[in-house]
Write an enzyme that holds these catalytic residues in place. Structure first.
Site, PDB file in Angstrom:
ATOM      1  N   ALA A 241       0.825  -1.216   0.000  1.00  0.00           N
ATOM      2  CA  ALA A 241       0.000   0.000   0.000  1.00  0.00           C
ATOM      3  C   ALA A 241       0.861   1.267   0.000  1.00  0.00           C
ATOM      4  O   ALA A 241       2.087   1.205   0.079  1.00  0.00           O
ATOM      5  CB  ALA A 241      -0.926  -0.015   1.209  1.00  0.00           C
ATOM      6  N   HIS A 242       0.202   2.407  -0.079  1.00  0.00           N
ATOM      7  CA  HIS A 242       0.925   3.672  -0.173  1.00  0.00           C
ATOM      8  C   HIS A 242       1.792   3.948   1.052  1.00  0.00           C
ATOM      9  O   HIS A 242       1.403   3.699   2.174  1.00  0.00           O
ATOM     10  CB  HIS A 242       0.006   4.860  -0.460  1.00  0.00           C
ATOM     11  CG  HIS A 242      -1.214   4.972   0.380  1.00  0.00           C
ATOM     12  ND1 HIS A 242      -2.215   5.846   0.104  1.00  0.00           N
ATOM     13  CD2 HIS A 242      -1.602   4.296   1.482  1.00  0.00           C
ATOM     14  CE1 HIS A 242      -3.148   5.731   0.996  1.00  0.00           C
ATOM     15  NE2 HIS A 242      -2.825   4.803   1.828  1.00  0.00           N
TER      16      HIS A 242
END
Lengths: 351, 351, 351
Positions: free
Chosen positions: A239-240
């Site tokens: 994920a980011h």
């Protein structure tokens, strides 16, 4: 398709001690049990030592201690598995792409592709992107604006890099991987999710491998960062703003939530999930299908995956799990009662 | 690449109260700790309040209460996180595609592409498909026969819509997502699986976001349905005939089996799995890696994910799980025995 | 788009006994509840028998016993679900691709494409590859060097086969699937992962189906092998040198680690994970989200997935799981104490 290399040449390549026929032609690699009379094999795992005597292999990669009792052709090396890893590339039937740009590729006028790079059919390279020397970009790849790929990389067919993805040297990316996708960032206003633009990029170090259909999202503000020598298997979700330390390896189907940091030299087994915003220190090993719910500050092994039972037995265990709080309370109650009637009752405390 | 916007303009855009230098030029967004002297930041989570004083940011988005003690440039807003979400799009470096059809695209004669849509390189649009105004279809996308994409959408490079997929307005689909794949429908005849044609389509509402490599299968007979405002993260699996209610959000790696219905405003954390043919009501929150085995009729939080322990401790816990039925029976037996010897023995019943 | 077929023709196609109007025009299939007056429906699951009377369907596929009391048009068949499966293909709106090669496809001079195969736009077929008669290769597919696809196959748009992938007859592969990716093979030398070339290929039998975004890695030395009639749902991960027996089916999000062998006629539910180097015998059923940690030598059902509870209850259960070893020890201690004070104390042994 397959190379033919003399045993003496392989010894030279590896710096191995050759014991046997230097002129023996080797056409490939195989396991001890499956190797034919022109194939090289190796013994790395002691439990396969029983197959040594019966192997049909043309020659073997062996440690000195295993080579002693063996009568066939041998390349003596300190670490047969590592030697096999090095030699394997000599026999890899993977086609080598020629340098140059396929005429169907669509490349922005201001993109910079080194003449010693190979760009496949139907590749799209957007404005300001760069591809360095010795790098192969397979068919159907998309390289977004300002993205940069370092020297000696290999992108399988159909890899997507969004804009502002910077990749180091000798990076291998398998088919279907997506780097720089927009992370899951939304602000909830009265029950409605409002999208937050994902402004950061992705930064990938040198000697990284990224597996089939793995996703690495771009950062929300700063970059998502993958360290040097990191190896990611297939179907992984990053994920980011995740950060992964150098030489950490992850097996397939791992999922890592936003802003989590993982140290160096960690190993995550298949199907592990990590919540967001936690820190995992260096040298941590997480076993399969574990749910990592908080930071880890001490190196070592961690687990929560539950092993299989026959379904009928498991149903009983599972039903009892739901009763556990009741069971613990009743146990505590019994301890009190028994403590009152037995002189040496010293029940432990109910944590 | 990055926009430069004056603080006064941002105040106007947000309807915020400006306290400070309206002419201050803002070039980007960053966190409190990382923001440089031309970047805007924000305070949304109270635990970061400690970074307020030391922030180098050019200006901050703050609530009135946080703005009181702060001496720098401030945009006072009721909800700084929501304000950041709105402003983030002004600083998004994502390239904006120009309207028009790339000359390499292959578009069926009877497909309808609005002149104000943007169609990228190597896109394929099949017979009867429609793309509305303001929609971007990235390179390498495939839009199957009779599929329809509403206004203002954005399809990243390499998105696949099979035939008969209908998508609403302002829908964002990330790279590698596949809508309309043939669901897992087979009839078992004497041990042999016979394929069932998947005749239904996919219906996606307005303002939906679909993540990287997420799969949404077409319906077996009727359509698979994704409601308005639904947000799906990466690597999610939505089986045939699933229905997802408006404004429900799912984190990465969720898997939903066939014909399951999920209500409105639900949240599913990462790695959650749902069996088929169940109903989840509105406003349900399911925590990470939970296995949802039956319908949920009451809003609230549900779990079954087991949290990590050091492996040595977990091995003991896991071994005991297999003994749980035995433990429970022995506890019950003890309660009986103790009840017989203690006058106030009132063991609870063994559920 | 939808076919129109007379009921008499359908009876002939199925070898069914027609009871009613042979001239009735059927335009599609639907469930009992949703079928309109020109659609055919079926009763397979007894729990839907209650919808029989109210169904608007033009005709029904029914067993003889269910047909008895029913007054409308009926096709009497021994297995209505299997009959529905067979008929479903007649009403499938999936476009049929015409034979021939799209002018944009890039095909190596020495690749062999049968004139009765269909090759879509932007397909790349590399040196020495073969595509047999009646096979459709969708747009954006990549067929690597020396890969072979048998007769009657259907590859959705955007499927990737690396080199040396051999596929049998009538194989269906959904969009985003990748066959032949380089498996996760690395030798660790002093903390650094050295890549091992993945020299083996992938061998896929006849009548196999492979789902959206599923990954099947090539073998390290020998091939990865998928048997005849195997059905793989979406987002599945098959590591190098896995072997899957004939007619085994797997639901979405299953992950199988390297060199594991699975028998024939097995069923793996969604989210199941298997460690590497184990053997699963024939006719094994593994329930959802189970972690398979060792070989299975007896056919039957196996589980370890934990079912959901309301989060507040689960938190208590989960906390107690961590105390289980302590609970078991205390129970054993109590049993000893109670055994001393009760004459008939016969505590069971602490396994």
């Amino acid at each position: 398709m397959t190379a033919t290399i003399k045993l003496g040449q392989l010894a030279e390549f590896l710096g191995a001690t050759l014991r046997g026929d230097a002129e023996k032609a080797i056409t490939g690699l195989a396991t001890l049990q499956e190797a034919g009379p022109t194939q090289l094999s190796f013994l790395a795992n002691p439990q396969y030592r029983k197959y040594l005597a019966g192997s049909q292999a043309a020659a073997l990669l062996l440690k000195a201690s295993d080579a002693e009792g063996f009568v066939g052709n041998v390349l003596v090396v300190p670490d047969p598995y590592a030697a096999y890893a090095r030699i394997s590339h000599l026999f890899d039937p993977k086609p080598k792409a020629a340098a140059g740009i396929h005429p169907t590729a669509v490349i922005a006028a201001d993109a910079v592709v080194d003449p010693a790079a190979s760009i496949g059919a139907f590749v799209v390279i957007e404005s300001g992107a760069q591809v360095a020397a010795g790098t192969t970009v397979g068919a159907h790849c998309f390289i977004g604006a300002r993205s940069v790929i370092g020297e000696g990389g290999w992108l399988a067919p159909r890899v997507t890099l969004y804009h502002d993805v910077r990749i180091g040297k000798r990076v291998v990316i398998q088919s279907g991987a997506v780097l720089g996708g927009e992370g899951f960032g939304f602000a909830n206003e009265k029950g409605i999710w409002q999208k937050i633009a994902q402004i950061g990029g992705v930064l990938v170090g040198d000697d990284v491998e990224i597996g089939v259909n793995t996703a690495i999202d771009r950062g929300a503000l700063a970059d998502t960062i993958i360290g040097n020598g990191v190896k990611l298997d297939n179907q992984i979700q990053i994920a980011h703003n995740v950060q992964i330390g150098d030489h950490t390896a992850m097996a397939a189907c791992v999922g890592i939530s936003g802003s989590t940091k993982i140290g160096k030299h960690c190993m995550l087994a298949g199907g592990v999930g990590l919540v967001g915003h936690i820190d995992i220190c260096d040298n941590v090993f997480i076993t399969g299908m574990t749910m990592v719910t908080h930071s880890i500050t001490e190196s070592g092994s961690y687990s929560s995956g539950t092993a299989m039972q026959p379904a009928a037995e498991w149903r009983k265990s599972a039903a009892r799990i739901r009763q556990l709080d009741d069971i613990a309370r009743r146990l505590r109650q019994l301890e009190k009662q028994v403590g009152e009637v037995t002189p040496d009752g010293n029940a432990s405390s109910d944590g």
